[in-house]
Design an enzyme around this catalytic site. Structure first.
Site, PDB file in Angstrom:
ATOM      1  CD  GLU A  33      -2.916   1.013   0.075  1.00 36.14           C
ATOM      2  OE1 GLU A  33      -3.693   0.054  -0.024  1.00 36.14           O
ATOM      3  OE2 GLU A  33      -2.889   1.943  -0.761  1.00 36.14           O
ATOM      4  N   GLY A  68      13.290  14.812   3.122  1.00 33.94           N
ATOM      5  CA  GLY A  68      13.134  13.349   3.013  1.00 33.94           C
ATOM      6  C   GLY A  68      11.999  12.921   2.102  1.00 33.94           C
ATOM      7  CG  ASP A 121       8.103   8.073  -7.268  1.00 31.74           C
ATOM      8  OD1 ASP A 121       8.541   7.041  -6.725  1.00 31.74           O
ATOM      9  OD2 ASP A 121       7.158   8.737  -6.798  1.00 31.74           O
ATOM     10  CE  LYS A 164       4.891   7.075  -5.493  1.00 32.55           C
ATOM     11  NZ  LYS A 164       5.225   8.443  -5.077  1.00 32.55           N
TER      12      LYS A 164
END
Ligand code: HSE
Length: 416
Positions: free
Chosen positions: A121, A179, A193, A197
């Site tokens: 998840e 971060g 990225d 997803k």
């Protein structure tokens, strides 16, 4: 009765450490970390030294460990860990979107062969429970579209560029310090990225397994201040948007591109490291998921939820793929776009199916019009430095509309 989870953790970075701290505070979960495997033993860490090892077999071959949590950022090493853990009869929780998206087929097969559970998840939109919802709740026929801001770093960068007038470089530096960014931030900035997803969401939303790199995508690297000003004048914000939308022909157009997001869109106010996903369904119309898409605790919250689900032997059934007729990707869509370019660039305007507006300004020009998805996939003129391509607020043009407009313009020109 829920079962006891003895966890072997790979990685003690921002997310791993957050998970460790959260688990200390949630004894009711019946889950504890037995061993943590890290790469660099010299780093100072906020946990007892005896917990750490650099030897992966101390987790993978330990029969008392029944769950492996993989939170490292090396996708190849993650794949080795996940596959070995599944083959050794352990359940796995991972947040590694790159590894999962790049190996969907193999990981599906391995889960079928071993009967083991792999939950992830946290791999899409961190704290937002979008995977499990797509998997469990939305019936394939009713799912008209998934449109979202799914990368926190690029959203943070674009927000800070607009609100604090930061340069792209400074905003990226800040995203790294906080971060949010990947250790290789080009994965964020170039849209990879978000693409990974999207590939995961396509599987759980539509049963589609695709190689992420085959989908149309770009990032935010070439967005300029003049693009941001253009957007602001029109009341838009620029966001890196991932979409999987059902066209009238039933096929799914899936892409990751920067887009002008109008005030009327629920995504307009998704700022900073937040993510937002709108789901359009035939009966319920539009629904909206919103939450933090990056950062230690938001990501750890999704890992925690997967751990909790494992206590009750939850696993993905991949219903859209195995129990229903999977959807098919479209390669032949048409997109309404804005393309801006440095004025010294000779722009290939014949790349457009039709042009709506041309503008020349000091140092920068732009064209708006319709381009073919297939041509964009084949060519790379639009990816060059000095050129930025941004989807319009209503970007999808159906084939039939395109043919009508072309016919009308030929009639007006006296050709047909
Ligand atoms: N780098 C990722 C992002 C982290 O910015 O969204 C969360 O997946």
């Amino acid at each position: 009765m829920s079962k006891q989870l003895n966890i072997g953790l790979f990685g003690f970075g921002v997310v791993g450490e957050s998970l460790y701290n959260v688990l200390l505070q949630t004894p009711t979960l019946n889950a504890s970390i037995t061993k943590v495997v890290i790469r660099d033993p010299r780093k100072r860490r906020s946990a007892p030294a005896a917990l750490f090892s650099t030897d992966a077999s101390e987790i993978l071959n330990d029969e008392s460990i029944n769950v492996v949590v993989e939170l490292i950022d090396d996708a190849d090493a993650a794949f080795q860990i996940i596959t070995t853990a599944l083959l050794n009869g352990k359940a796995v929780v991972s947040a590694n979107k790159k590894c999962i998206a790049e190996h969907l087929d193999e990981l599906l097969l391995l889960q079928q062969q071993t009967g083991g559970a792999l939950l992830y998840e946290a791999a899409a939109c961190a704290s937002i429970p979008v995977i499990r919802n797509l998997e469990e709740y939305y019936d394939n026929d009713l799912l008209q579209g998934i449109v979202g801001v799914v990368n926190g770093s690029t959203n943070f960068i674009l927000t800070r560029m607009v609100e604090d007038d930061l340069t792209f470089k400074d905003a990226l530096l800040l995203a790294r310090q906080l971060g949010f960014a990947e250790s290789d931030p080009s994965l964020d900035v170039d849209g990879i990225d978000a693409l990974n997803k999207l590939a995961i969401l396509l599987l759980h939303g539509y049963g589609i397994v695709t190689e992420p790199g085959l989908l149309l995508h770009s990032g935010i690297r070439h967005i300029t201040r003049s693009d941001i000003s253009y957007a602001a004048e029109k009341g838009y914000r620029i966001k890196l948007v991932a979409c999987a939308v059902k066209l009238k022909n039933g096929r799914i157009i899936a892409l990751v591109l920067p887009q002008f997001v109008p005030r009327s869109s629920l995504l307009h106010n998704v700022n900073n490291e937040y993510n937002g996903v709108t789901i359009r369904s035939g009966l319920a119309d539009e629904q909206f998921f919103y939450g933090k898409g990056a950062g230690g605790f938001p990501t750890a919250s999704a890992v925690l939820s997967d751990l909790s689900a494992l206590r009750y032997n939850y696993r993905y059934e991949y219903r859209k793929k195995f129990l229903q007729e999977s959807s098919v990707l479209s390669q032949y869509g048409f997109l309404k776009v804005y393309v801006s370019f440095d004025s010294h660039i000779t722009f290939p305007s014949d790349e457009f199916e039709w042009i709506e507006e041309r503008h020349s300004g000091p140092g920068r020009n732009y064209i708006t019009g319709v381009v073919s998805q297939k041509k964009l996939l084949q060519d790379d003129w639009w990816r060059q430095p000095g050129i930025s391509l941004i989807l319009s607020a209503e970007p999808f043009v159906e084939d039939i509309e395109l043919r009508n407009v072309k016919r009308k313009s030929l009639q007006l020109a006296g050709v047909a």
